[in-house]
Scaffold this motif. Structure first.
Motif, short mmCIF file in Angstrom:
data_model
loop_
_atom_site.label_atom_id
_atom_site.label_comp_id
_atom_site.label_asym_id
_atom_site.label_seq_id
_atom_site.Cartn_x
_atom_site.Cartn_y
_atom_site.Cartn_z
N LEU A 1 81.34 3.05 -41.69
CA LEU A 1 80.57 3.52 -42.84
C LEU A 1 79.70 2.75 -43.39
N HIS A 2 78.29 2.41 -42.47
CA HIS A 2 76.99 1.81 -42.81
C HIS A 2 76.00 3.15 -41.47
N PHE A 3 75.25 2.10 -42.22
CA PHE A 3 73.88 3.21 -41.11
C PHE A 3 72.75 2.28 -41.36
N HIS A 4 71.45 2.11 -42.83
CA HIS A 4 70.04 1.53 -42.77
C HIS A 4 70.72 0.43 -43.29
N GLY A 5 71.84 -0.36 -43.44
CA GLY A 5 71.74 -1.21 -44.43
C GLY A 5 72.98 -2.17 -44.29
N GLU A 6 73.39 -3.31 -46.34
CA GLU A 6 74.72 -4.15 -45.68
C GLU A 6 75.49 -3.26 -46.71
N PRO A 7 76.40 -3.26 -46.31
CA PRO A 7 77.41 -2.20 -46.36
C PRO A 7 78.16 -3.25 -47.25
N LEU A 8 77.90 -4.05 -47.76
CA LEU A 8 78.89 -5.11 -49.00
C LEU A 8 78.06 -5.21 -49.69
N LEU A 9 76.85 -4.57 -50.13
CA LEU A 9 76.05 -4.42 -51.44
C LEU A 9 76.40 -3.06 -52.32
N CYS B 1 78.29 7.89 -38.77
CA CYS B 1 78.07 6.98 -39.84
C CYS B 1 78.14 7.41 -40.47
N LEU B 2 78.61 7.72 -42.22
CA LEU B 2 78.38 7.37 -43.65
C LEU B 2 78.13 6.71 -44.23
N GLU B 3 76.93 6.83 -44.52
CA GLU B 3 76.36 5.03 -45.24
C GLU B 3 76.39 5.08 -46.26
N LEU B 4 76.82 3.62 -46.60
CA LEU B 4 76.89 3.75 -47.67
C LEU B 4 76.09 3.42 -48.42
N THR B 5 74.91 2.34 -48.52
CA THR B 5 73.73 2.47 -48.42
C THR B 5 72.72 1.91 -47.41
N ASN B 6 71.10 1.89 -47.60
CA ASN B 6 70.35 1.58 -46.71
C ASN B 6 69.44 0.51 -48.10
N LEU C 1 73.82 10.39 -44.62
CA LEU C 1 72.41 9.44 -45.64
C LEU C 1 73.81 9.15 -45.83
N CYS C 2 73.19 8.16 -46.72
CA CYS C 2 73.79 8.03 -49.15
C CYS C 2 73.49 8.38 -49.06
N ASP C 3 72.48 9.33 -49.48
CA ASP C 3 72.13 10.60 -50.05
C ASP C 3 73.00 12.36 -49.50
N GLY C 4 73.90 11.84 -48.86
CA GLY C 4 74.14 13.33 -48.66
C GLY C 4 73.22 14.34 -47.32
N ARG C 5 72.26 13.63 -46.75
CA ARG C 5 71.50 13.97 -45.72
C ARG C 5 71.75 13.92 -44.64
N VAL C 6 71.68 15.09 -43.57
CA VAL C 6 71.92 14.69 -42.03
C VAL C 6 70.96 14.18 -41.22
N ALA C 7 71.21 13.05 -40.79
CA ALA C 7 70.12 12.84 -39.91
C ALA C 7 70.39 12.86 -38.32
N PRO C 8 69.82 13.12 -37.32
CA PRO C 8 71.04 13.41 -36.01
C PRO C 8 71.10 12.52 -35.02
N CYS C 9 70.42 11.22 -35.37
CA CYS C 9 71.67 9.78 -34.41
C CYS C 9 71.49 8.86 -35.18
N CYS C 10 71.78 7.78 -34.85
CA CYS C 10 71.09 5.99 -35.07
C CYS C 10 70.25 5.93 -35.17
N CYS C 11 69.03 6.26 -34.30
CA CYS C 11 67.84 5.84 -34.71
C CYS C 11 67.18 6.26 -35.48
N ASP C 12 67.49 7.23 -36.43
CA ASP C 12 66.47 7.82 -37.09
C ASP C 12 67.70 7.57 -39.26
N LEU C 13 66.74 6.36 -38.66
CA LEU C 13 66.44 4.94 -39.55
C LEU C 13 66.59 5.23 -41.44
#
Length: 354
Positions: free
Chosen positions: A84-92, A36-41, A253-265
C-alpha cells in the motif's frame, strides 16, 4: 533455502504468466499481481535515492474509490500480498488504518514500507491491530552517517527508537502480525561496513533483515554515479529480453491510474485508469498490448529505453520454483530470498547489539 510467502500465493497464475511471457503474447490470459496500490505520493523526506521531479501533483487515495475497486476486483485480489505504498510515505495518509482494514477485509494481505519517522506510539499500536500483514522499516543506512547520506531530513537515533518501540509493542500485545523486516540499501555511501547491519539487528526482535541493492529507477536517480555500488556492472539497455513486469504485475497510483512498473514513479507511461476501466480492460487494453509487442520486437521506449533495473525483475526467479510446478506447491511458511532477506525470528528483547 526458505522462500518469502509473497512468492507462494498464486503459483498457478504465475506459471501461466510465465508461459505467456515465454510466448511473448501481447494479451496474456491471466490477470496480473497487484504489486502496489499507492496510498499517497506525498513524503516528509527528500532522500538521495528517490527521484522527485514534481511532474505528478501530490494526492491521496480516496477511500470511496478504494471501496469500489475492492468490490469490483475483489475476486482477483483474494490471497494477494499488496503493497500500500509506491512513491510516498504511506503513514501520511489521514485514513491509513481504515485503508489497511478495507484491503484485509477484501481477502488480500496488505503490506507497508515506511521511513519510520512518523511511527508514533498511536500509529504503531493501530497498525498492529489493523490487519496489516507485513511491515518494512526502511532504515536504509546502517549507522548515523550512512543513514544521513541517504535519508535527508531523517534522524537515525529517532528512527531506530521508533522501530524498537514498535517491536516492543507487538511483543507486549501478543500479536503475530504484522511480520516485520528492517531494510538497508547497499549503495556507494553505505557499502563499507554494511555487513554490520546483520549483527546490529539480529537480536532486535525483527523477523527479517534485508540488505538490498540500490536501484537507479530507470536512470531517474540524480547523482547515480555516487550512489551506485563500486564496480557494479551495468545491465544492458539494448539487445535484452522484454520486461517481466508487463506479463506479471502492475502498479496503481493514488489517483487510480495504472503504471507499468515500480520505476514509473511519476506516472510517465500511464496504461489505463481504474476509475473508469476494469483491471481486465486495462491489462488487455491497447496500451498494454502495444507496449508488450514493442518490447517483444526489441523496441524499448520511454523509461524502458534507459532502464538498468529490468535484470533484477527478470523471471529467472521462475527457475528457483520450477521444481514445484509439477508437484506439491511450497508451504506457506517457506520463503524465497528475492532480495537478500534473512529470517532472524523474534529472539531478542527489543535491543540492538552494541
Amino acid at each position: 533455502m526458505r522462500v518469502d510467502s509473497f512468492m507462494v500465493t498464486g503459483l498457478d497464475r504465475w506459471a501461466a504468466q510465465h508461459e505467456a511471457y515465454r510466448a511473448r503474447s501481447p494479451a496474456p490470459s491471466q490477470l496480473p499481481r497487484l504489486e502496489c496500490l499507492e496510498l499517497t505520493n506525498d513524503c516528509n523526506l527528500r532522500c538521495a535515492m528517490c527521484p522527485r521531479s514534481g511532474a505528478r501533483p501530490v494526492g491521496y487515495l480516496d477511500l470511496g474509490f478504494l471501496g469500489r475497486l475492492l468490490e469490483r476486483e475483489g475476486r482477483w485480489l483474494q490471497g494477494q500480498h499488496v503493497w500500500l505504498h509506491f512513491h510516498g510515505e504511506p503513514l501520511l495518509h489521514p485514513r491509513l488504518l481504515e485503508a489497511v482494514r478495507l484491503v484485509r477485509a477484501a481477502g488480500a494481505y496488505p503490506r507497508l514500507s515506511t521511513n519510520c519517522t512518523l511511527l508514533t506510539p498511536e500509529v504503531s499500536r493501530g497498525l498492529i491491530q489493523s490487519g496489516l500483514s507485513y511491515l518494512v522499516f526502511s532504515v536504509d543506512g546502517w549507522s548515523p552517517t550512512t543513514h544521513r547520506a541517504l535519508r535527508r531530513g531523517s534522524d537515525f537515533e529517532a528512527v531506530t527508537a521508533n522501530v524498537l518501540q514498535f517491536l516492543r509493542f507487538r511483543r507486549e500485545m501478543g500479536a503475530t502480525e504484522p511480520l516485520t523486516q528492517v531494510q538497508f540499501l547497499d549503495a556507494g555511501p553505505t557499502h563499507e561496513g554494511i555487513d554490520r547491519a546483520w549483527e546490529l539487528w539480529a537480536d532486535s526482535g525483527v523477523d527479517f533483515i534485508n540488505i538490498r541493492r540500490i536501484s537507479s529507477r530507470a536512470g531517474q536517480v540524480r547523482g547515480w554515479r555516487r550512489l551506485r555500488l563500486p564496480g557494479a556492472p551495468a545491465a544492458a539497455t539494448k539487445d535484452r529480453p522484454p520486461c517481466w513486469w508487463l506479463w506479471h504485475a502492475t502498479v496503481v497510483l493514488c489517483d487510480g491510474r495504472v503504471a507499468p512498473c515500480c520505476c514509473d514513479l511519476e506516472g510517465s507511461m500511464i496504461l489505463g485508469d481504474l476509475r473508469h476501466q476494469s483491471l481486465a480492460e486495462v491489462w488487455g487494453g491497447p496500451a498494454y498490448r502495444r507496449l508488450r509487442q514493442r518490447q517483444a520486437e526489441g523496441r524499448f521506449e520511454g523509461l524502458c529505453a534507459r532502464c538498468e533495473d529490468w535484470l533484477g525483475y527478470h523471471p529467472s526467479e521462475w527457475e528457483r520454483l520450477r521444481k514445484y510446478a509439477g508437484g506439491a506447491p511450497p508451504r506457506q511458511g517457506d520463503v524465497v530470498r528475492v532480495h537478500n532477506i534473512v529470517a532472524v525470528g523474534r529472539r531478542g528483547a527489543g535491543r540492538i547489539a552494541e
